[in-house]
Each structure stands twice: as C-alpha cells, then as structure tokens.
Motif scaffolding. Structure first.
Motif: not given
Length: 104
Positions: A47-76
C-alpha cells in the motif's frame, strides 16, 4: 537494486541524481542525463506510495568505487535479468528491457 535517493527541498530530480551518484559512487561519471519517465503508483502488496523519476544517462564511465559504505556494501554492473528486484525496480527493468518473445 537500482540506485536511489531522496530529493532535498528545492532540488530538481536531475540534481538529486547527480548528488546521489557523487555521494554513493564518486568515481562514476555520467554523460548527458534525460528524464525517461516519472512513476507514481501504489505498491499492491504494502500500500506504500511510490514516486520515482527515472533518468537515462547517455554514457557512464569510471570505476564503481563505493563512497558511503553505510549505504552500499557492493556495486557491480549487471544484466537486467536474473537479479532480485524490488517491485519498483522490476517495473523499471521491465519497461526499459521488455522480454523478447521466444522463437519456436
């Protein structure tokens, strides 16, 4: 799960995305962003309301290095099928990457 975050007061959706990416994945650089879809719905189970804006990036580059270990434990990088998703993330995946009919 797809990346997400909450918009701050008087912050645009695009600026929120840029800030969240910089906080959570600081080595990732996104190309031109465009709004793909805004989704407002109610989760059928909770029953929770969902409200999301979904963006598309033309490209993405760089490493998936985690900035906040409390929010993300891994990225792939993942293919869009075969991973566990929340109902909102499943909706997004299915709209962006619809299943192709099986050939017989």
């Amino acid at each position: 799960m797809f990346p997400g975050g909450r918009r701050r007061a008087r912050e645009s959706g695009k600026n929120c995305l840029k800030r969240e990416i910089k906080e959570e994945l600081p080595k990732l650089k996104l190309g031109r962003l465009s709004l793909w879809k805004e989704v407002t719905a109610r989760n059928k189970r909770s029953g929770r309301k969902m409200s999301d804006a979904i963006f598309i990036a033309k490209n993405a580059k760089g490493r998936l290095a985690i900035g906040d270990k409390k929010e993300i434990d891994r990225a792939a990088w993942q293919k869009p099928r075969g991973i566990r998703l929340t109902p909102t993330s499943r909706y997004i995946r299915d709209r962006l990457f619809p299943r192709k009919p099986r050939r017989r």
